[in-house]
Design a protein around this motif. Structure first.
Motif, PDB file in Angstrom:
ATOM      1  N   ILE A  73       0.802  -1.170  -0.181  1.00 32.60           N
ATOM      2  CA  ILE A  73       0.018   0.083   0.062  1.00 32.60           C
ATOM      3  C   ILE A  73       0.936   1.198   0.044  1.00 32.60           C
ATOM      4  CG2 ILE A  73      -1.610   1.328   1.775  1.00 32.60           C
ATOM      5  CD1 ILE A  73      -2.927  -1.256   2.169  1.00 32.60           C
ATOM      6  N   SER A  77       1.580   4.228  -3.365  1.00 32.77           N
ATOM      7  CA  SER A  77       0.874   5.499  -3.044  1.00 32.77           C
ATOM      8  C   SER A  77       1.908   6.558  -3.563  1.00 32.77           C
ATOM      9  CB  SER A  77       0.481   5.782  -1.504  1.00 32.77           C
ATOM     10  OG  SER A  77      -0.347   4.749  -1.039  1.00 32.77           O
ATOM     11  N   ARG A  81      -2.231   9.053  -5.803  1.00 32.05           N
ATOM     12  CA  ARG A  81      -2.754   7.754  -5.711  1.00 32.05           C
ATOM     13  C   ARG A  81      -2.769   7.550  -4.038  1.00 32.05           C
ATOM     14  NH1 ARG A  81      -3.326   2.371  -8.749  1.00 32.05           N
ATOM     15  NH2 ARG A  81      -4.492   1.216  -6.948  1.00 32.05           N
ATOM     16  N   GLU A  83      -3.737   4.995  -1.637  1.00 31.52           N
ATOM     17  CA  GLU A  83      -4.112   3.854  -1.408  1.00 31.52           C
ATOM     18  C   GLU A  83      -4.691   3.430   0.069  1.00 31.52           C
ATOM     19  OE1 GLU A  83      -4.727  -0.160  -3.491  1.00 31.52           O
ATOM     20  OE2 GLU A  83      -4.448   2.047  -4.156  1.00 31.52           O
ATOM     21  N   LEU A  86      -7.970   4.740   0.492  1.00 33.20           N
ATOM     22  CA  LEU A  86      -8.714   3.721  -0.030  1.00 33.20           C
ATOM     23  C   LEU A  86      -8.957   2.463   0.769  1.00 33.20           C
ATOM     24  CD1 LEU A  86     -10.374   3.202  -2.666  1.00 33.20           C
ATOM     25  CD2 LEU A  86      -8.532   1.899  -3.648  1.00 33.20           C
ATOM     26  N   GLY A 210      -4.266  -2.665  -7.367  1.00 34.47           N
ATOM     27  CA  GLY A 210      -3.358  -2.534  -6.327  1.00 34.47           C
ATOM     28  C   GLY A 210      -3.599  -3.471  -5.132  1.00 34.47           C
TER      29      GLY A 210
END
Length: 243
Positions: A73, A77, A81, A83, A86, A210
């Motif tokens: 993760i 990132s 982005r 992550e 998320l 991902g």
């Protein structure tokens, strides 16, 4: 170059190490933190993590898989982005934190999560501006008004707006991105109104390439979200609203 000596720290007395005493030993080591809130947060997170390990009888291989998952993760990132956001969203943690920190009661507008696609480079725009450069999209005129819970208009609210394109992708997902698109920062007028030209939002899947995507597949969950437009409203003296 002179070597820096490590800071001197007095270690409090520790207990003999067992699977039960290790939690208290970690608390003892962390107890010298001077900030009470930080000390409390670490006390609770260590307690719950250790209890999770004991309750599930966590294996070495399972914990190593968890470490690898979190490492991936971080590796995927970047500035565009997010992550980890998320992951927080898909586990329901983001909405829980928002609900605790920004409780809403009718007639106030319900809040929601920031999501992983917000950026800080959205340009300032005048009311009536066009947010998108998407020739395949269906145009949408968005007209809004902002009022307090008593129905009075609120002027000069900063409104950060963003949405995906007609294919369901945000600009930050474009590897050839040269600047913001589908984004803008507007301000409400004296009557609390603001308006802009956007596109009809479409449903889309969250990124599945991902570690979070792999997690959803492992859990048998779908990645789809309904079409929506993001709004973040901010003005000094009022509670921040993301909706």
């Amino acid at each position: 170059m002179s070597r820096c000596d490590p800071p001197t720290t007095t270690i409090p007395p520790m207990k003999d190490l067992t699977t039960e005493s290790i939690t208290e030993n970690v608390h003892i080591v962390n107890s010298q933190c001077q900030d009470r809130r930080t000390r409390y947060l670490f006390e609770r997170i260590v307690t719950h993590l250790h209890e999770f390990c004991r309750e599930t009888r966590l294996s070495t291989d399972e914990w190593q898989a968890g470490i690898q998952f979190l490492t991936e993760i971080g590796q995927i990132s970047d500035d565009f982005r997010h992550e980890m956001i998320l992951l927080s969203d898909t586990l329901g943690l983001s909405l829980l934190v928002d609900s605790i920190n920004h409780p809403r009661h009718p007639p106030a507008t319900e809040g929601t999560v920031l999501g992983p696609f917000h950026t800080h480079d959205a340009p300032e725009k005048d009311n009536g501006a066009v947010l998108h450069n998407d020739p395949d999209a269906t145009p949408l005129l968005v007209v809004c008004s902002i009022k307090d819970t008593a129905g009075n208009p609120i002027s000069d609210v900063r409104i950060d707006v963003w949405e995906g394109d007609s294919k369901g992708f945000y600009d930050v997902q474009d590897p050839n991105r040269t600047g913001p698109d589908g984004r803008g920062v507007l301000h409400s007028d004296s009557e609390g109104h603001f308006f802009f030209n956007a596109i009809v939002p479409v449903p889309y899947p969250i990124p599945m390439d991902g570690p979070v995507g792999k997690m959803l597949q492992l859990l048998g969950r779908h990645p789809n979200r309904p079409g929506h437009v993001h709004f973040m409203l901010n003005k000094p003296g009022y509670d921040l609203l993301i909706t």
